[in-house]
Design a protein around this motif. Sequence first.
Motif, mmCIF file in Angstrom:
data_model
loop_
_atom_site.group_PDB
_atom_site.id
_atom_site.type_symbol
_atom_site.label_atom_id
_atom_site.label_comp_id
_atom_site.label_asym_id
_atom_site.label_seq_id
_atom_site.Cartn_x
_atom_site.Cartn_y
_atom_site.Cartn_z
ATOM 1 N N UNK A 1 0.833 -1.203 0.000
ATOM 2 C CA UNK A 1 0.000 0.000 0.000
ATOM 3 C C UNK A 1 0.865 1.250 0.000
ATOM 4 N N UNK A 2 0.479 2.197 -0.844
ATOM 5 C CA UNK A 2 1.163 3.488 -0.903
ATOM 6 C C UNK A 2 0.125 4.555 -0.585
ATOM 7 N N UNK A 3 0.541 5.590 0.138
ATOM 8 C CA UNK A 3 -0.390 6.630 0.574
ATOM 9 C C UNK A 3 0.135 7.996 0.143
ATOM 10 N N UNK B 1 13.582 1.231 -4.195
ATOM 11 C CA UNK B 1 13.480 2.603 -4.728
ATOM 12 C C UNK B 1 13.040 2.567 -6.186
ATOM 13 N N UNK B 2 13.531 1.552 -6.928
ATOM 14 C CA UNK B 2 13.170 1.474 -8.363
ATOM 15 C C UNK B 2 11.665 1.213 -8.510
ATOM 16 N N UNK C 1 5.489 6.041 -8.564
ATOM 17 C CA UNK C 1 5.266 7.488 -8.672
ATOM 18 C C UNK C 1 4.998 7.903 -10.123
ATOM 19 N N UNK C 2 5.826 7.412 -11.039
ATOM 20 C CA UNK C 2 5.709 7.864 -12.432
ATOM 21 C C UNK C 2 4.478 7.300 -13.126
ATOM 22 N N UNK C 3 4.173 6.023 -12.876
ATOM 23 C CA UNK C 3 3.106 5.374 -13.660
ATOM 24 C C UNK C 3 1.752 5.378 -12.970
ATOM 25 N N UNK D 1 4.357 -2.503 -10.919
ATOM 26 C CA UNK D 1 3.235 -2.337 -9.992
ATOM 27 C C UNK D 1 1.934 -1.968 -10.714
ATOM 28 N N UNK D 2 0.826 -2.528 -10.220
ATOM 29 C CA UNK D 2 -0.498 -2.236 -10.780
ATOM 30 C C UNK D 2 -1.441 -1.868 -9.642
ATOM 31 N N UNK D 3 -2.516 -1.141 -9.995
ATOM 32 C CA UNK D 3 -3.485 -0.729 -8.974
ATOM 33 C C UNK D 3 -4.563 -1.791 -8.830
#
Length: 434
Positions: free
Chosen positions: A203-205, A248-249, A255-257, A288-290
């Motif tokens: 999870x990213x916030x 980090x990669x 972040x970008x996609x 990564x996908x949502x």
Amino acid sequence: MTTHNILVLGSGGREHVFIWKLAQSATKPNLYAAPGNAGTAQLATNVDLSPLDFEAVAAFCLEKGIDTIIPGNEDPLVAGIVDYFHSREDLAHIFVFGPVAELAQMEGSKDFAKEFMMENRIPTAGYHTFTADQVSEAISYVENRPGPYVLKADGLAAGKGVLITEDVNEAKQLIREMLLERKFGEASEKLVIEDFIIGVEFSVFAISDGESYAILPMAKDYKRIGEGDSGLNTGGMGAVSPVPFVTDAIMQQVQENIVEPTFEGFIERGEPYVGFLFFGLIKEHKGPMVIEYNVRMGDPETEVVFPRIKNDMVQLLEAMRNQKLHDVPIEVADGFCTTVFTVSGGYPESYEKQKEIQLGQPENGVFFHAGTKQSDGQLVTSGGRVIAATAWGSELSSALKQSYNNVSKITFDGMYYRSDIGQDLIRLQHGDMA
Ligand code: GLY
């Protein structure tokens, strides 16, 4: 306008964390929680208000001079609390930290979120949406595809609206139950059928003030009741932050996609996003996908994300109220933070309440309350998830050891917890998993 009187809406562990963090502010704000729990009551005034009763919330805000509201969960946001406060001149000065109802559909409607991702080329599983008059189309859709079948009720279904089955006949039965028998009420008026993706979830916030956004520490939660991620889904049995396999990669790809195109997508719609945004992600071999968006912080992820943030939360809110988030770098503590939830015996199915809780002193950590209340001067259980034992450590293993050490200082009749929180990540660190 300054931030002095803050109202947090909700009664879970996440809301206790918000109050705990706000209480550390150098600005010494007055804090209220509605309805709150026994943990929030130690640092704030609990108020017996329903977060969905906007008129009552507004009257309370005017009476107490509330200048900031933080909705903890999605319900008031999806029901339009931000729009309500914007629509009344006498409330327009109050900063409600959340998105308008239109954008709260990122969580409130799976179909809305999927369309948004398609329009903005955000990586996610392929899907198709069906309504009640398209049951035969939905059935032939699954008949012509290999399983597993991921069936998602379009609307909010208290975390229960996602069903996965490998059996095509069961999928067909579930389609009928969801669309025709309204298994999840209005939430299953529409059904999203998604391709199944294999990978590890994290999870990213982010927080956003409508002009810029900032990424908060990442986390991984443990959703199932049983060891080894088995059994029924729960609200969350534990969490860790950061997540060692998210390099980090990978975060750069996120972040970008994902994060950047999401916030740009809101601006292109002419509806800048204000509030927390939770990206439920899966690390798939292509990147990564949502899986889903939530328009709030996660719970129990908040119990490990916020203890790592060094910023003064009132100053952060102040910056966002003035659309100056871009001036405030998010400062994150090194090391790890972990949490283990103690829950009532029987949860997530039926369980008893009113069990007396004995609590010792947590070491290098905090007890965040969820289903607790004071009853005749005694701390008792009042929900399924009871207390989260959070701890810090320089390594994942030392933080986990300390969380479990703190769990041993919590006692109530029927208490249960998972003893394997974070163990998959420890094995990954040692190279035992792909
Ligand atoms: N931990 C997942 C959620 O808050 O929805």
